[in-house]
Design a protein around this motif. Structure first.
Motif, PDB file in Angstrom:
ATOM      1  N   MET A  66      53.592 -22.306 -29.917  1.00  0.00           N
ATOM      2  CA  MET A  66      53.780 -22.176 -31.359  1.00  0.00           C
ATOM      3  C   MET A  66      52.441 -22.002 -32.072  1.00  0.00           C
ATOM      4  SD  MET A  66      55.856 -21.724 -33.691  1.00  0.00           S
ATOM      5  CE  MET A  66      57.271 -21.942 -32.662  1.00  0.00           C
ATOM      6  N   CYS A 109      51.083 -18.953 -34.397  1.00  0.00           N
ATOM      7  CA  CYS A 109      50.610 -19.193 -35.763  1.00  0.00           C
ATOM      8  C   CYS A 109      49.165 -18.732 -35.947  1.00  0.00           C
ATOM      9  CB  CYS A 109      50.740 -20.666 -36.126  1.00  0.00           C
ATOM     10  SG  CYS A 109      52.436 -21.215 -36.328  1.00  0.00           S
ATOM     11  N   PRO A 159      55.101 -23.232 -38.191  1.00  0.00           N
ATOM     12  CA  PRO A 159      55.420 -21.954 -38.844  1.00  0.00           C
ATOM     13  C   PRO A 159      55.755 -22.104 -40.321  1.00  0.00           C
ATOM     14  CG  PRO A 159      56.681 -22.217 -36.834  1.00  0.00           C
ATOM     15  CD  PRO A 159      55.984 -23.501 -37.073  1.00  0.00           C
ATOM     16  N   LEU A 171      52.741 -21.657 -42.806  1.00  0.00           N
ATOM     17  CA  LEU A 171      52.059 -20.361 -42.983  1.00  0.00           C
ATOM     18  C   LEU A 171      52.290 -19.802 -44.361  1.00  0.00           C
ATOM     19  CD1 LEU A 171      52.631 -18.645 -39.557  1.00  0.00           C
ATOM     20  CD2 LEU A 171      50.599 -19.753 -40.399  1.00  0.00           C
TER      21      LEU A 171
END
Length: 133
Positions: A40, A44, A130, A133
């Motif tokens: 992950m 990212c 996420p 972001l």
């Protein structure tokens, strides 16, 4: 039509409760969490670096007026003093700060995991990464 904003709290609270139920002593679960977190964060960081590279390609010299960063306990009725900045430079500095904060978050979470063996932070950041972001 009103714009509906997504409240991250509706995701974070259930994730926190679920992460506390994980068995942090089971090496299989810890390894799966490490792999999920690494994947992950690679996604990212790659997205953030892509944004930074695209921001560097902007060569726009239009002038934009940027308000100062919000400070706690500031007078909300005070007159704001805007800073005059070139648009391209502003986009690059904003993207650079996003890269820095993302990498700092990764370093902090990995540091806590290595130093204290904390697995709850890995689980939470795997899901919440996420959304930041």
């Amino acid at each position: 039509l009103p714009i509906l904003q997504f409240n991250k709290m509706f995701v974070m609270l259930p994730v926190m409760f679920a992460a506390r139920k994980l068995d942090g002593e089971d090496p299989n679960i810890v390894n799966m969490l490490r792999i999920a977190y690494a994947v992950m964060q690679v996604v990212c960081v790659s997205a953030v670096l892509y944004v930074y590279l695209k921001a560097q390609a902007i060569k726009d010299d239009k002038v934009v007026y940027v308000p100062p960063a919000a400070t706690p306990f500031a007078d909300p009725n005070a007159k704001k003093k805007y800073t005059e900045v070139a648009y391209g430079a502003h986009v690059v500095s904003t993207a650079r700060s996003l890269v820095g904060s993302t990498l700092f978050g990764v370093a902090l979470t990995v540091g806590l995991h290595v130093y204290k063996g904390m697995v709850v932070g890995l689980a939470i950041q795997t899901v919440m990464g996420p959304l930041n972001l």
